[in-house]
Design a protein around this motif. Structure first.
Motif, mmCIF file in Angstrom:
data_model
loop_
_atom_site.group_PDB
_atom_site.id
_atom_site.type_symbol
_atom_site.label_atom_id
_atom_site.label_comp_id
_atom_site.label_asym_id
_atom_site.label_seq_id
_atom_site.Cartn_x
_atom_site.Cartn_y
_atom_site.Cartn_z
ATOM 1 N N LYS A 99 0.823 -1.215 0.000
ATOM 2 C CA LYS A 99 0.000 0.000 0.000
ATOM 3 C C LYS A 99 0.859 1.267 0.000
ATOM 4 C CE LYS A 99 -4.057 -1.888 2.427
ATOM 5 N NZ LYS A 99 -5.111 -1.441 1.497
ATOM 6 N N GLY A 100 2.185 1.089 0.072
ATOM 7 C CA GLY A 100 3.086 2.236 0.070
ATOM 8 C C GLY A 100 3.308 2.861 1.431
ATOM 9 N N VAL A 101 2.926 2.144 2.484
ATOM 10 C CA VAL A 101 3.129 2.640 3.851
ATOM 11 C C VAL A 101 4.572 2.375 4.275
ATOM 12 C CG1 VAL A 101 2.420 2.412 6.265
ATOM 13 C CG2 VAL A 101 0.711 2.199 4.440
ATOM 14 N N SER A 102 5.247 3.393 4.777
ATOM 15 C CA SER A 102 6.609 3.223 5.293
ATOM 16 C C SER A 102 6.534 2.567 6.671
ATOM 17 C CB SER A 102 7.315 4.570 5.419
ATOM 18 O OG SER A 102 7.483 5.162 4.149
ATOM 19 N N LEU A 103 7.448 1.632 6.932
ATOM 20 C CA LEU A 103 7.411 0.899 8.187
ATOM 21 C C LEU A 103 8.665 1.149 9.021
ATOM 22 C CD1 LEU A 103 6.055 -2.532 6.888
ATOM 23 C CD2 LEU A 103 4.753 -0.574 7.765
ATOM 24 N N GLY A 104 8.457 1.385 10.306
ATOM 25 C CA GLY A 104 9.561 1.585 11.231
ATOM 26 C C GLY A 104 9.444 0.621 12.395
ATOM 27 N N LEU A 105 10.547 0.407 13.082
ATOM 28 C CA LEU A 105 10.579 -0.452 14.266
ATOM 29 C C LEU A 105 11.276 0.317 15.380
ATOM 30 C CD1 LEU A 105 10.179 -3.192 15.663
ATOM 31 C CD2 LEU A 105 12.304 -3.958 14.641
ATOM 32 N N ALA A 106 10.563 0.551 16.478
ATOM 33 C CA ALA A 106 11.111 1.308 17.609
ATOM 34 C C ALA A 106 10.992 0.450 18.865
ATOM 35 C CB ALA A 106 10.354 2.624 17.790
ATOM 36 N N SER A 107 12.074 -0.224 19.218
ATOM 37 C CA SER A 107 12.046 -1.191 20.311
ATOM 38 C C SER A 107 13.043 -0.838 21.405
ATOM 39 C CB SER A 107 12.373 -2.586 19.763
ATOM 40 O OG SER A 107 12.571 -3.505 20.807
ATOM 41 N N SER A 108 12.669 -1.091 22.648
ATOM 42 C CA SER A 108 13.573 -0.879 23.778
ATOM 43 C C SER A 108 14.616 -1.978 23.902
ATOM 44 C CB SER A 108 12.773 -0.805 25.086
ATOM 45 O OG SER A 108 11.921 0.319 25.094
ATOM 46 N N SER A 109 14.461 -3.049 23.126
ATOM 47 C CA SER A 109 15.396 -4.169 23.178
ATOM 48 C C SER A 109 16.771 -3.766 22.643
ATOM 49 C CB SER A 109 14.863 -5.338 22.344
ATOM 50 O OG SER A 109 13.741 -5.914 22.955
ATOM 51 N N PRO A 110 17.814 -4.529 22.987
ATOM 52 C CA PRO A 110 19.153 -4.252 22.465
ATOM 53 C C PRO A 110 19.205 -4.423 20.947
ATOM 54 C CG PRO A 110 19.261 -5.714 24.373
ATOM 55 C CD PRO A 110 17.822 -5.626 23.979
ATOM 56 N N ARG A 111 20.135 -3.728 20.297
ATOM 57 C CA ARG A 111 20.263 -3.771 18.847
ATOM 58 C C ARG A 111 20.507 -5.187 18.320
ATOM 59 N NH1 ARG A 111 18.587 -2.136 14.336
ATOM 60 N NH2 ARG A 111 18.642 0.001 15.096
ATOM 61 N N ASN A 112 21.343 -5.963 19.009
ATOM 62 C CA ASN A 112 21.641 -7.305 18.495
ATOM 63 C C ASN A 112 20.412 -8.206 18.519
ATOM 64 O OD1 ASN A 112 21.728 -7.472 21.358
ATOM 65 N ND2 ASN A 112 22.982 -9.306 21.270
ATOM 66 N N GLU A 113 19.516 -8.002 19.493
ATOM 67 C CA GLU A 113 18.283 -8.783 19.555
ATOM 68 C C GLU A 113 17.360 -8.413 18.394
ATOM 69 O OE1 GLU A 113 17.070 -11.075 22.184
ATOM 70 O OE2 GLU A 113 19.228 -11.191 22.545
ATOM 71 N N ILE A 114 17.257 -7.122 18.118
ATOM 72 C CA ILE A 114 16.417 -6.652 17.015
ATOM 73 C C ILE A 114 16.927 -7.215 15.690
ATOM 74 C CG2 ILE A 114 15.703 -4.619 15.696
ATOM 75 C CD1 ILE A 114 15.794 -3.054 18.350
ATOM 76 N N ASN A 115 18.225 -7.091 15.475
ATOM 77 C CA ASN A 115 18.811 -7.568 14.214
ATOM 78 C C ASN A 115 18.623 -9.066 14.035
ATOM 79 O OD1 ASN A 115 19.617 -4.975 13.664
ATOM 80 N ND2 ASN A 115 21.758 -5.298 14.169
ATOM 81 N N LYS A 116 18.780 -9.816 15.123
ATOM 82 C CA LYS A 116 18.628 -11.271 15.041
ATOM 83 C C LYS A 116 17.184 -11.644 14.724
ATOM 84 C CE LYS A 116 19.677 -15.594 17.518
ATOM 85 N NZ LYS A 116 19.478 -16.332 16.302
ATOM 86 N N MET A 117 16.241 -10.960 15.352
ATOM 87 C CA MET A 117 14.836 -11.228 15.076
ATOM 88 C C MET A 117 14.510 -10.957 13.613
ATOM 89 S SD MET A 117 11.584 -10.012 14.447
ATOM 90 C CE MET A 117 11.586 -8.263 14.843
ATOM 91 N N LEU A 118 14.949 -9.811 13.111
ATOM 92 C CA LEU A 118 14.662 -9.441 11.721
ATOM 93 C C LEU A 118 15.285 -10.428 10.741
ATOM 94 C CD1 LEU A 118 15.141 -5.561 11.921
ATOM 95 C CD2 LEU A 118 12.984 -6.800 11.693
#
Length: 210
Positions: A99-118
């Motif tokens: 639909k052309g919606v831009s998506l962001g992720l704003a998490s309190s988790s550590p960066r390495n956890e976010i990257n691993k999940m993604l």
């Protein structure tokens, strides 16, 4: 009008909070140490720093020592992000992207956890911008993480998807329309603009389909 949806990670994209809580409690039990709190709700939505201030209050030296031991413990008691991922997430992200919606992720988790999940869940392609709790001066409920996300996504309309009381307060303080995803456990979400039962309900919101 260019639109953006900013997602929290834990409790929204992945059902991880119960796992994290149980892992911390098991660690302290194995160490023979009583944590500062053994109440689940005291930890939901917290940053890593806030979590450890709760686990080991008023003893910064002991806090740092146990945190380092816990980091090693985590390596042998990791979460399977592919199993924790909510089943509807890939579908919802794909439709919003189409639909052309831009998506962001704003998490309190550590960066390495976010990257691993993604990476593990193969979701990197959907997000234009991601930010962790390690990359802000003040954690949620401070609005900083959402203010930065707004600036980086550079859209005209924003919507945040949160679960915790702290996360909702952060998004609202940043002036963002906030949707709360209902949880299986008790959580004060009254400050959200609306509460949904399933992520698919986002696709029916007038703010996103008009």
């Amino acid at each position: 009008m260019k639109k953006a949806v900013i997602f929290d990670m834990d409790g929204v994209l992945i059902d991880s909070e119960p796992f994290y809580f149980k892992r911390r409690m098991n660690f302290f039990k194995e160490k023979g140490i009583h944590p500062g709190s053994n109440k689940f709700e005291d930890y939901v939505g917290n940053s890593e720093k806030q979590t450890w201030e709760m686990l080991v209050p008023e003893n910064e030296e002991k806090q740092k020592e146990l945190h380092q031991e816990y980091l090693k413990y985590k390596q042998h008691h990791g979460i399977d992000f592919t199993k924790a991922l909510r089943s509807s997430v890939p579908y919802v992200l794909n439709i919003l992207s189409e639909k052309g919606v831009s998506l962001g992720l704003a998490s309190s988790s550590p960066r390495n956890e976010i990257n691993k999940m993604l990476t593990d869940c193969q979701l990197e392609k959907y997000f234009s911008f991601t930010i962790s709790g390690e990359e802000v001066t003040e954690s949620k409920p401070n609005p900083e993480i959402y203010l930065i996300s707004r600036e980086q996504l550079n859209c005209e309309s924003y919507l945040a998807v949160e679960d915790s009381t702290l996360g909702i307060a952060s998004a609202k303080s940043a002036g963002i329309f906030t949707v709360a995803l209902k949880q299986a456990f008790s959580m004060d979400q009254q400050a959200a603009d609306i509460i949904i039962d399933e992520l698919e309900e986002l696709l029916k919101l007038p703010r996103l389909i008009k």
